[in-house]
Write a protein that holds these residues in place. Structure first.
Motif, PDB file in Angstrom:
ATOM      1  N   ASN A  48      20.676  34.395  43.855  1.00 45.11           N
ATOM      2  CA  ASN A  48      21.490  34.208  45.161  1.00 45.11           C
ATOM      3  C   ASN A  48      21.865  32.519  45.369  1.00 45.11           C
ATOM      4  N   SER A  49      22.861  32.556  46.013  1.00 46.48           N
ATOM      5  CA  SER A  49      23.377  31.162  46.194  1.00 46.48           C
ATOM      6  C   SER A  49      24.436  31.286  47.594  1.00 46.48           C
ATOM      7  N   THR A  50      24.290  30.041  48.147  1.00 43.31           N
ATOM      8  CA  THR A  50      25.324  29.971  49.105  1.00 43.31           C
ATOM      9  C   THR A  50      26.378  28.788  48.878  1.00 43.31           C
ATOM     10  N   ARG A  51      25.620  27.183  48.820  1.00 38.28           N
ATOM     11  CA  ARG A  51      26.347  26.260  48.471  1.00 38.28           C
ATOM     12  C   ARG A  51      27.084  26.215  47.380  1.00 38.28           C
ATOM     13  N   THR A  52      26.296  26.532  46.108  1.00 37.58           N
ATOM     14  CA  THR A  52      26.896  26.282  44.883  1.00 37.58           C
ATOM     15  C   THR A  52      28.103  27.422  44.516  1.00 37.58           C
ATOM     16  N   ARG A  53      27.699  28.467  44.919  1.00 37.24           N
ATOM     17  CA  ARG A  53      28.531  29.826  44.780  1.00 37.24           C
ATOM     18  C   ARG A  53      29.992  29.279  45.688  1.00 37.24           C
ATOM     19  N   ARG A 101      24.810  31.171  37.107  1.00 38.81           N
ATOM     20  CA  ARG A 101      23.682  30.945  37.641  1.00 38.81           C
ATOM     21  C   ARG A 101      22.624  32.061  37.431  1.00 38.81           C
ATOM     22  N   HIS A 129      20.107  21.827  37.423  1.00 33.61           N
ATOM     23  CA  HIS A 129      21.163  22.120  38.111  1.00 33.61           C
ATOM     24  C   HIS A 129      22.091  20.947  38.299  1.00 33.61           C
ATOM     25  N   GLN A 132      24.343  19.761  41.235  1.00 25.74           N
ATOM     26  CA  GLN A 132      23.566  19.345  42.307  1.00 25.74           C
ATOM     27  C   GLN A 132      23.349  18.078  42.152  1.00 25.74           C
ATOM     28  N   PRO A 253      18.589  19.089  48.731  1.00 25.89           N
ATOM     29  CA  PRO A 253      19.654  19.978  48.264  1.00 25.89           C
ATOM     30  C   PRO A 253      19.980  21.212  49.100  1.00 25.89           C
ATOM     31  N   ALA A 254      19.156  21.686  49.969  1.00 26.00           N
ATOM     32  CA  ALA A 254      19.427  22.742  51.110  1.00 26.00           C
ATOM     33  C   ALA A 254      19.477  23.957  49.997  1.00 26.00           C
ATOM     34  N   PRO A 255      19.271  25.230  50.585  1.00 27.28           N
ATOM     35  CA  PRO A 255      18.527  25.501  52.013  1.00 27.28           C
ATOM     36  C   PRO A 255      17.369  24.790  52.421  1.00 27.28           C
TER      37      PRO A 255
HETATM   38  N1   CP Z   1      21.620  23.419  46.756  1.00 32.70           N
HETATM   39  C1   CP Z   1      21.859  24.834  46.157  1.00 32.70           C
HETATM   40  O1   CP Z   1      21.894  25.090  44.975  1.00 32.70           O
HETATM   41  O2   CP Z   1      22.164  25.781  47.152  1.00 32.70           O
HETATM   42  P1   CP Z   1      22.089  27.476  46.870  1.00 32.70           P
HETATM   43  O3   CP Z   1      21.078  27.857  46.246  1.00 32.70           O
HETATM   44  O4   CP Z   1      22.671  27.980  48.259  1.00 32.70           O
HETATM   45  O5   CP Z   1      23.368  27.248  46.063  1.00 32.70           O
END
Ligand code: CP
Length: 294
Positions: A48-53, A101, A129, A132, A253-255
């Motif tokens: 899963n991912s929000t930012r990277t995706r 990923r 990563h 990042q 890096p979040a989340p």
């Molecule tokens: N920082 C980072 O990789 O966030 P995601 O897991 O939401 O992509």
């Protein structure tokens, strides 16, 4: 055409040219500059991912690329298809690059030897990563002017963190000093040969305080005994931030796990660069995608 599998093997010159190119893309006022309109890029996320995706998708679309988004949960992976067969399938259809990923460490390097398209690592297990860390370096460089001589403390769940590893490899190439800080159960002893583990008090005396997410989904039973105890010992609390020198910046890096590794009120504190990091991820990924396919 160039893959980006990690920063450990990349030279400071190569990293520097990606950062410079990101600055070029950031300086452009047009949102879409379709230099990649004849290229197809697939974002393949097996984790899963929000930012990277989404920042890869934003970067690809800003460059005018044709984007194919692949999510394992709604694909034939659910019928047992392997990651290799998935990548070969998309390659055979004509994609020019793949952003990937995945969880297993070592698989991406193996895949890169078996396919002919460039692959970009969007996070592989606790290994690397790279994009990042590139956006993290870019954020630090923009704030401080240069990386040489900076002290950067990476605090938290280092054992499970690909972000810590990519930052460590890259920062050292530019003459920044990295300190590590973690409870024993979250230390990666093999990294002790490259950077010292220090107390929380010593960690808070650096120019950059980089907090890491406690990665509960990767934990064996019992690594985090109490979130409140963790916050008291290793969290970036309001009390700790009040004692920081004003020149210090806070990154993550979040989340984020609010009120575990970082207090709710600190996420958008004036010294925090957390949302700036996300913003910087787009030009960094534009530079990386352009480098991969042009
Ligand atoms: N920082 C980072 O990789 O966030 P995601 O897991 O939401 O992509």
């Amino acid at each position: 055409e160039r893959s980006l599998l990690g920063l450990r093997e990349l030279s400071a010159d190569e990293i520097g040219s990606i950062l410079d190119r990101a600055a070029y893309w950031e300086s452009q006022t047009e949102k879409v500059i379709p230099v990649l309109k004849n290229h197809f890029v697939s974002n393949m996320f097996f984790e899963n991912s929000t930012r990277t995706r989404f920042s890869f998708e934003m970067a690809e679309k800003r460059l005018g690329a044709q984007v194919l988004n692949f999510a394992a949960a709604v694909s034939s992976v659910e019928k047992g298809e392997s990651i290799y067969d998935t990548v070969r399938t998309l390659e055979s259809m004509g994609i020019d690059a793949g952003v990937i990923r995945l969880k297993p460490v070592g698989l991406l390097a193996d895949l890169a030897t078996k396919v002919s398209i460039p692959l970009v690592n969007a996070g592989d297990g606790n290994n690397e990563h790279p994009t990042q860390a590139l956006l993290d370096l870019y954020t630090m460089k923009k704030h401080f002017g240069e990386l040489k001589g900076l002290t950067v403390s990476i605090i938290g769940d280092i054992k499970h963190s690909r972000v810590a590893r990519s930052n460590l490899w890259a920062l050292q190439k530019f003459g920044a000093k990295v300190k590590l800080c973690a409870p024993t159960s979250m230390q990666a002893p093999e990294l002790g040969a490259f950077a010292s583990y220090v107390s929380m008090e010593e960690a808070l005396s650096s120019d950059v305080i980089m907090m890491l997410r406690v990665q509960l989904e990767r934990h064996a039973e019992g690594i985090l005994k109490s979130a409140e105890q963790y916050r008291l010992e290793y969290g970036l609390t309001e009390d700790r931030v009040a004692k920081l020198d004003p020149h210090v910046i806070i990154m993550h890096p979040a989340p984020v796990n609010r009120n575990v590794e970082i207090d709710d009120a600190i996420v958008e504190h004036p010294q925090s660069r957390i949302f700036k990091q996300m913003q910087n991820g787009v030009p960094i990924r534009m530079a990386v995608i352009e480098r991969a396919v042009k």
